[in-house]
Scaffold this motif. Structure first.
Motif, PDB file in Angstrom:
ATOM      1  N   GLY A  93     -30.469  75.921  40.417  1.00  0.00           N
ATOM      2  CA  GLY A  93     -30.520  76.891  41.520  1.00  0.00           C
ATOM      3  C   GLY A  93     -31.770  76.801  42.362  1.00  0.00           C
ATOM      4  N   SER A  94     -32.796  76.118  41.882  1.00  0.00           N
ATOM      5  CA  SER A  94     -34.043  76.019  42.657  1.00  0.00           C
ATOM      6  C   SER A  94     -34.200  74.609  43.196  1.00  0.00           C
ATOM      7  N   VAL A  95     -34.601  74.513  44.457  1.00  0.00           N
ATOM      8  CA  VAL A  95     -34.880  73.190  45.033  1.00  0.00           C
ATOM      9  C   VAL A  95     -36.343  73.102  45.459  1.00  0.00           C
ATOM     10  N   ARG A  96     -37.162  74.093  45.043  1.00  0.00           N
ATOM     11  CA  ARG A  96     -38.549  74.018  45.514  1.00  0.00           C
ATOM     12  C   ARG A  96     -39.361  73.071  44.635  1.00  0.00           C
ATOM     13  N   PRO A  97     -40.371  72.430  45.236  1.00  0.00           N
ATOM     14  CA  PRO A  97     -41.222  71.565  44.419  1.00  0.00           C
ATOM     15  C   PRO A  97     -42.022  72.405  43.428  1.00  0.00           C
TER      16      PRO A  97
ATOM     17  N   TYR B  36     -33.545  85.213  42.987  1.00  0.00           N
ATOM     18  CA  TYR B  36     -34.383  85.335  44.184  1.00  0.00           C
ATOM     19  C   TYR B  36     -34.073  86.681  44.839  1.00  0.00           C
ATOM     20  N   ASN B  37     -35.086  87.528  44.924  1.00  0.00           N
ATOM     21  CA  ASN B  37     -34.944  88.835  45.586  1.00  0.00           C
ATOM     22  C   ASN B  37     -33.685  89.591  45.149  1.00  0.00           C
ATOM     23  N   TRP B  38     -33.556  89.705  43.838  1.00  0.00           N
ATOM     24  CA  TRP B  38     -32.463  90.465  43.210  1.00  0.00           C
ATOM     25  C   TRP B  38     -31.108  89.808  43.432  1.00  0.00           C
TER      26      TRP B  38
ATOM     27  N   THR C  17     -29.674  82.283  33.622  1.00  0.00           N
ATOM     28  CA  THR C  17     -30.555  82.761  34.688  1.00  0.00           C
ATOM     29  C   THR C  17     -31.949  82.993  34.132  1.00  0.00           C
ATOM     30  N   TYR C  18     -32.913  83.064  35.024  1.00  0.00           N
ATOM     31  CA  TYR C  18     -34.278  83.365  34.589  1.00  0.00           C
ATOM     32  C   TYR C  18     -35.035  84.077  35.696  1.00  0.00           C
ATOM     33  N   GLY C  19     -36.132  84.721  35.263  1.00  0.00           N
ATOM     34  CA  GLY C  19     -36.969  85.472  36.190  1.00  0.00           C
ATOM     35  C   GLY C  19     -37.869  86.388  35.393  1.00  0.00           C
ATOM     36  N   GLY C  20     -38.531  87.322  36.093  1.00  0.00           N
ATOM     37  CA  GLY C  20     -39.447  88.241  35.419  1.00  0.00           C
ATOM     38  C   GLY C  20     -38.730  89.153  34.426  1.00  0.00           C
ATOM     39  N   HIS C  21     -37.440  89.381  34.672  1.00  0.00           N
ATOM     40  CA  HIS C  21     -36.633  90.216  33.759  1.00  0.00           C
ATOM     41  C   HIS C  21     -35.324  89.498  33.428  1.00  0.00           C
TER      42      HIS C  21
END
Ligand SMILES: Cc1cc2nc3c(=O)[nH]c(=O)nc-3n(C[C@H](O)[C@H](O)[C@H](O)COP(=O)(O)O)c2cc1C
Length: 211
Positions: free
Chosen positions: A12-16, A102-104, A130-134
Motif C-alpha cells: 500500500g505504500s510507494v514512498r521511499p 493514511y489519514n484514517w 494493515t499497520y499504523g500507530g494503532h
C-alpha cells in the motif's frame, strides 16, 4: 514446465524509505518458513515484480472509458498496464495486501489499484495486513468493506493489524528489509497471528493441505 502463478503481495505504500517494504519481506519470509515442506504451494511475490519490467502497476486515477464491471477479458482494457494487471489477478490463486493507514483510510494508490479491475477480484481469497500507530484499524475496516461488499471477494480471516512503535513513525527507524524481523523485536508478537492467517490462506487455496 509451466510455472505456477504466484500470490501477488500488494504493497500500500510507494514512498521511499517506508516501513512497507520491510514488513512485506517479513511476511514473505514467514511464508517460506511455513511452506518449506509443501513445495507445491505457490510463492508470494510483490505485485510490482509480477508486472513486465517496462510497465508500472496502475496506481494512478481510473481513466478507463468503460466500467470494469462489464469487462471480461484483459484485452478489453485500454492500457497495457491495466491489461497486464488484469492477467496477473485473473490467474492469482489469492491476494495479500499489506498497507499502512493514511489519514484514517486506505492509501489512494492502493484504492486505485483495486478500482481498475472488478470481475478479476470476484471470489478471490484475500488476506489483509494493515499497520499504523494503532494497527491501521480504520484502514482495515474500510478495506474489508471494499473487498467483500465492493469487489465481491472473500477474506480468509480478520485483518491482521500491526501497531508500529513510535520511532518507526515519527523517528528515523524503519522495518528492516534484510533482517527477516530480527532487527524489529516488536514483530515477534505478531508471528503467531501471521502463521494462523497464512494457514487460513493455504486452506482457501488448497484445502487438503491444511490440518
Ligand atoms: C499521508 C500519511 C497519513 C498517515 N495517517 C496515519 C493515520 O491515520 N493513522 C496512523 O496511525 N498513522 C498514520 N500515518 C503514519 C504511518 O502509520 C507511518 O508513517 C507508516 O510508516 C506509513 O507507512 P509507510 O512508511 O510504509 O509509508 C500516516 C502517514 C502518512 C505518510
Amino acid at each position: 514446465m509451466a510455472t505456477k502463478p504466484a500470490i501477488p503481495l500488494i504493497l500500500g505504500s510507494v514512498r521511499p524509505n517506508n516501513n512497507c517494504d520491510g514488513l512485506a519481506s517479513f511476511i514473505i519470509d514467514q511464508w517460506h518458513q511455513k511452506i518449506s515442506s509443501e513445495s507445491d504451494l505457490p510463492s508470494i511475490v510483490s505485485a510490482k515484480e509480477l508486472m513486465p519490467p517496462n510497465l508500472s502497476l496502475p496506481i494512478g486515477p481510473f481513466e478507463e472509458p468503460r466500467l470494469s464491471h462489464g469487462i471480461h477479458a484483459p484485452e478489453e482494457y485500454t492500457t497495457p498496464e491495466v491489461q497486464e494487471w488484469s492477467k496477473i489477478i485473473r490467474s492469482a490463486p489469492a491476494v495479500i495486501i499489506i498497507t499502512p493507514q493514511y489519514n484514517w483510510g486506505i492509501p489512494g494508490q492502493l484504492k486505485n489499484l483495486l478500482d481498475h479491475l472488478f470481475n478479476e477480484w470476484n471470489a478471490k481469497p484475500f488476506l489483509i495486513i494493515t499497520y499504523g500507530g494503532h494497527g491501521g484499524s480504520k484502514c482495515a475496516e474500510q478495506l474489508s468493506s471494499v473487498i467483500q461488499m465492493g469487489l465481491k471477494a472473500k477474506l480468509v480471516c480478520d485483518p491482521i493489524q500491526i501497531t508500529l512503535p513510535k520511532e518507526y513513525i515519527s523517528g528515523e527507524k524503519r522495518v528492516s528489509r534484510e533482517s527477516k524481523g530480527q532487527d524489529d523485536a516488536f514483530l515477534l508478537e505478531y508471528k503467531n497471528n501471521i502463521a494462523v492467517a497464512l494457514d487460513a490462506l493455504i486452506n482457501a487455496i488448497a484445502p487438503k493441505k491444511a490440518e
